[in-house]
Design a protein around this motif. Structure first.
Motif, PDB file in Angstrom:
ATOM      1  N   TYR A  92      36.285  90.695  23.625  1.00 20.59           N
ATOM      2  CA  TYR A  92      37.269  89.986  23.494  1.00 20.59           C
ATOM      3  C   TYR A  92      37.429  90.012  21.851  1.00 20.59           C
ATOM      4  O   TYR A  92      38.649  90.311  21.481  1.00 20.59           O
ATOM      5  CB  TYR A  92      37.620  88.565  24.006  1.00 20.59           C
ATOM      6  CG  TYR A  92      37.649  88.753  25.351  1.00 20.59           C
ATOM      7  CD1 TYR A  92      39.008  89.188  25.990  1.00 20.59           C
ATOM      8  CD2 TYR A  92      36.974  87.732  26.341  1.00 20.59           C
ATOM      9  CE1 TYR A  92      39.402  88.945  27.325  1.00 20.59           C
ATOM     10  CE2 TYR A  92      37.462  87.531  27.677  1.00 20.59           C
ATOM     11  CZ  TYR A  92      38.702  88.181  28.220  1.00 20.59           C
ATOM     12  OH  TYR A  92      38.819  88.049  29.438  1.00 20.59           O
ATOM     13  N   ALA A  93      36.399  90.032  21.227  1.00 16.03           N
ATOM     14  CA  ALA A  93      36.501  89.867  19.941  1.00 16.03           C
ATOM     15  C   ALA A  93      36.822  91.350  19.172  1.00 16.03           C
ATOM     16  O   ALA A  93      37.580  91.502  18.252  1.00 16.03           O
ATOM     17  CB  ALA A  93      34.855  89.315  19.341  1.00 16.03           C
ATOM     18  N   LEU A  94      36.123  92.386  19.748  1.00 19.96           N
ATOM     19  CA  LEU A  94      36.413  93.641  19.406  1.00 19.96           C
ATOM     20  C   LEU A  94      37.908  93.868  19.623  1.00 19.96           C
ATOM     21  O   LEU A  94      38.403  94.675  18.900  1.00 19.96           O
ATOM     22  CB  LEU A  94      35.711  94.575  20.360  1.00 19.96           C
ATOM     23  CG  LEU A  94      34.093  94.889  19.784  1.00 19.96           C
ATOM     24  CD1 LEU A  94      33.289  95.542  20.715  1.00 19.96           C
ATOM     25  CD2 LEU A  94      33.873  95.333  18.399  1.00 19.96           C
ATOM     26  N   LEU A  95      38.465  93.243  20.640  1.00 22.82           N
ATOM     27  CA  LEU A  95      39.920  93.500  20.918  1.00 22.82           C
ATOM     28  C   LEU A  95      40.885  92.585  20.082  1.00 22.82           C
ATOM     29  O   LEU A  95      42.106  92.394  20.493  1.00 22.82           O
ATOM     30  CB  LEU A  95      40.398  93.465  22.269  1.00 22.82           C
ATOM     31  CG  LEU A  95      39.693  94.715  23.368  1.00 22.82           C
ATOM     32  CD1 LEU A  95      39.744  94.536  24.561  1.00 22.82           C
ATOM     33  CD2 LEU A  95      40.598  95.947  22.963  1.00 22.82           C
ATOM     34  N   LYS A  96      40.235  91.904  19.291  1.00 26.54           N
ATOM     35  CA  LYS A  96      40.937  90.692  18.372  1.00 26.54           C
ATOM     36  C   LYS A  96      41.659  89.776  19.204  1.00 26.54           C
ATOM     37  O   LYS A  96      42.471  89.161  18.882  1.00 26.54           O
ATOM     38  CB  LYS A  96      41.911  91.445  17.551  1.00 26.54           C
ATOM     39  CG  LYS A  96      41.515  92.627  16.529  1.00 26.54           C
ATOM     40  CD  LYS A  96      40.642  92.204  15.575  1.00 26.54           C
ATOM     41  CE  LYS A  96      40.327  93.137  14.528  1.00 26.54           C
ATOM     42  NZ  LYS A  96      38.943  93.807  14.580  1.00 26.54           N
ATOM     43  N   GLN A  97      41.147  89.341  20.329  1.00 26.31           N
ATOM     44  CA  GLN A  97      41.569  88.409  21.242  1.00 26.31           C
ATOM     45  C   GLN A  97      40.708  87.080  21.152  1.00 26.31           C
ATOM     46  O   GLN A  97      39.842  86.990  21.779  1.00 26.31           O
ATOM     47  CB  GLN A  97      41.578  88.683  22.714  1.00 26.31           C
ATOM     48  CG  GLN A  97      42.512  89.817  22.886  1.00 26.31           C
ATOM     49  CD  GLN A  97      42.526  90.196  24.535  1.00 26.31           C
ATOM     50  OE1 GLN A  97      42.145  89.411  25.508  1.00 26.31           O
ATOM     51  NE2 GLN A  97      42.867  91.612  24.659  1.00 26.31           N
ATOM     52  N   ARG A  98      40.974  86.626  19.716  1.00 19.97           N
ATOM     53  CA  ARG A  98      40.143  85.553  19.426  1.00 19.97           C
ATOM     54  C   ARG A  98      39.862  84.474  20.327  1.00 19.97           C
ATOM     55  O   ARG A  98      38.872  83.527  20.373  1.00 19.97           O
ATOM     56  CB  ARG A  98      40.463  85.006  17.970  1.00 19.97           C
ATOM     57  CG  ARG A  98      40.122  86.261  16.954  1.00 19.97           C
ATOM     58  CD  ARG A  98      40.586  85.889  15.498  1.00 19.97           C
ATOM     59  NE  ARG A  98      40.771  87.007  14.782  1.00 19.97           N
ATOM     60  CZ  ARG A  98      41.686  88.016  14.566  1.00 19.97           C
ATOM     61  NH1 ARG A  98      42.775  87.863  15.395  1.00 19.97           N
ATOM     62  NH2 ARG A  98      41.178  88.952  13.704  1.00 19.97           N
ATOM     63  N   ASP A  99      40.926  83.703  20.800  1.00 18.43           N
ATOM     64  CA  ASP A  99      40.821  82.518  21.679  1.00 18.43           C
ATOM     65  C   ASP A  99      39.892  82.923  22.704  1.00 18.43           C
ATOM     66  O   ASP A  99      39.024  82.023  23.119  1.00 18.43           O
ATOM     67  CB  ASP A  99      42.024  82.086  21.998  1.00 18.43           C
ATOM     68  CG  ASP A  99      43.256  81.603  20.784  1.00 18.43           C
ATOM     69  OD1 ASP A  99      42.318  81.177  20.027  1.00 18.43           O
ATOM     70  OD2 ASP A  99      44.420  81.376  20.838  1.00 18.43           O
ATOM     71  N   LYS A 100      40.225  83.884  23.334  1.00 21.58           N
ATOM     72  CA  LYS A 100      39.278  84.316  24.589  1.00 21.58           C
ATOM     73  C   LYS A 100      37.873  84.485  24.223  1.00 21.58           C
ATOM     74  O   LYS A 100      37.194  84.175  24.745  1.00 21.58           O
ATOM     75  CB  LYS A 100      39.925  85.510  25.467  1.00 21.58           C
ATOM     76  CG  LYS A 100      41.214  85.175  26.071  1.00 21.58           C
ATOM     77  CD  LYS A 100      41.997  86.408  26.610  1.00 21.58           C
ATOM     78  CE  LYS A 100      43.067  86.096  27.435  1.00 21.58           C
ATOM     79  NZ  LYS A 100      43.533  87.402  28.146  1.00 21.58           N
ATOM     80  N   ALA A 101      37.842  85.104  23.027  1.00 20.86           N
ATOM     81  CA  ALA A 101      36.467  85.544  22.484  1.00 20.86           C
ATOM     82  C   ALA A 101      35.488  84.134  22.366  1.00 20.86           C
ATOM     83  O   ALA A 101      34.541  84.197  22.796  1.00 20.86           O
ATOM     84  CB  ALA A 101      36.532  86.301  21.450  1.00 20.86           C
ATOM     85  N   ILE A 102      36.355  83.365  21.798  1.00 21.88           N
ATOM     86  CA  ILE A 102      35.741  81.911  21.340  1.00 21.88           C
ATOM     87  C   ILE A 102      35.431  81.124  22.735  1.00 21.88           C
ATOM     88  O   ILE A 102      34.245  80.639  22.905  1.00 21.88           O
ATOM     89  CB  ILE A 102      36.468  81.122  20.376  1.00 21.88           C
ATOM     90  CG1 ILE A 102      36.564  81.726  18.949  1.00 21.88           C
ATOM     91  CG2 ILE A 102      35.866  79.664  20.291  1.00 21.88           C
ATOM     92  CD1 ILE A 102      35.419  81.629  18.104  1.00 21.88           C
ATOM     93  N   SER A 103      36.257  80.959  23.688  1.00 22.64           N
ATOM     94  CA  SER A 103      35.932  80.441  24.818  1.00 22.64           C
ATOM     95  C   SER A 103      34.949  81.009  25.683  1.00 22.64           C
ATOM     96  O   SER A 103      34.220  80.379  26.255  1.00 22.64           O
ATOM     97  CB  SER A 103      37.373  79.945  25.584  1.00 22.64           C
ATOM     98  OG  SER A 103      37.996  81.163  25.921  1.00 22.64           O
ATOM     99  N   THR A 104      34.972  82.479  25.644  1.00 26.99           N
ATOM    100  CA  THR A 104      34.049  83.022  26.519  1.00 26.99           C
ATOM    101  C   THR A 104      32.670  82.835  25.821  1.00 26.99           C
ATOM    102  O   THR A 104      31.415  82.743  26.647  1.00 26.99           O
ATOM    103  CB  THR A 104      34.577  84.498  26.696  1.00 26.99           C
ATOM    104  OG1 THR A 104      35.625  84.516  27.330  1.00 26.99           O
ATOM    105  CG2 THR A 104      33.507  85.074  27.560  1.00 26.99           C
ATOM    106  N   LEU A 105      32.477  82.904  24.695  1.00 24.50           N
ATOM    107  CA  LEU A 105      31.306  82.682  24.071  1.00 24.50           C
ATOM    108  C   LEU A 105      30.677  81.415  24.052  1.00 24.50           C
ATOM    109  O   LEU A 105      29.272  81.066  24.251  1.00 24.50           O
ATOM    110  CB  LEU A 105      31.665  83.104  22.603  1.00 24.50           C
ATOM    111  CG  LEU A 105      30.393  83.065  21.600  1.00 24.50           C
ATOM    112  CD1 LEU A 105      29.104  84.148  21.991  1.00 24.50           C
ATOM    113  CD2 LEU A 105      30.667  83.284  20.158  1.00 24.50           C
ATOM    114  N   ARG A 106      31.747  80.359  24.073  1.00 25.67           N
ATOM    115  CA  ARG A 106      31.196  79.044  24.372  1.00 25.67           C
ATOM    116  C   ARG A 106      30.478  78.925  25.731  1.00 25.67           C
ATOM    117  O   ARG A 106      29.765  78.345  25.860  1.00 25.67           O
ATOM    118  CB  ARG A 106      32.404  77.891  24.212  1.00 25.67           C
ATOM    119  CG  ARG A 106      31.918  76.595  24.862  1.00 25.67           C
ATOM    120  CD  ARG A 106      33.082  75.626  24.157  1.00 25.67           C
ATOM    121  NE  ARG A 106      33.066  75.330  22.900  1.00 25.67           N
ATOM    122  CZ  ARG A 106      32.090  74.532  22.423  1.00 25.67           C
ATOM    123  NH1 ARG A 106      31.163  74.118  22.859  1.00 25.67           N
ATOM    124  NH2 ARG A 106      32.284  74.251  20.861  1.00 25.67           N
TER     125      ARG A 106
END
Length: 143
Positions: A92-106
């Motif tokens: 998600y982070a690589l695709l610049k989908q920041r909200d999804k990246a942060i929530s999935t990382l959490r």
């Protein structure tokens, strides 16, 4: 006793044009694995180790959306696997989908992902590293 000399390998030109060996010699290991794992997943779609490898290979090949789909499938197959969630967050982070990246990382951290040293250096997460939510997450769980 000395080893016999092998003929020089200059690629597919040492094989007859159009031969199976010539075609195989032209393929990269990455292309071979993508095809092989793809066929394996068509037969066994929930093979977690193959899903993990295929997602990585697709990303290396620049097929980010396909890698994302495989990472999502892996999280479905292994919903409590922190590394699967971490890898999905990276995609998600690589695709610049920041909200999804942060929530999935959490979610990965909540499930037990604790390699914060790697997380802080992983270039896959560069797009979210300066996000206050990222810093808050690290501060919340990291000593």
């Amino acid at each position: 006793m000395p080893h016999p000399k092998r003929p020089s390998q200059t690629g597919a030109s040492s094989f007859p044009p159009g031969s199976v060996l010539g075609l195989l010699a032209e393929r990269t290991q990455l292309d071979f694995e993508l095809e092989f794992y793809g066929k394996l997943l068509a037969t066994i779609p929930d093979f977690a180790d193959v899903l993990r490898a295929q997602a990585c290979n697709l990303t290396l090949k620049g097929r980010m959306q396909d890698g994302l789909a495989v990472d999502r499938q892996l999280v479905t197959v292994r919903p409590h696997d922190p590394t699967a969630h971490y890898n999905l967050a990276c995609r998600y982070a690589l695709l610049k989908q920041r909200d999804k990246a942060i929530s999935t990382l959490r979610r990965a951290v909540e499930l037990g992902y604790r390699d914060f040293a790697f997380m802080l250096e992983d270039h896959d997460l560069d797009s979210i590293r300066k996000d206050p939510r990222f810093r808050k997450l690290v501060k919340e769980y990291h000593d």
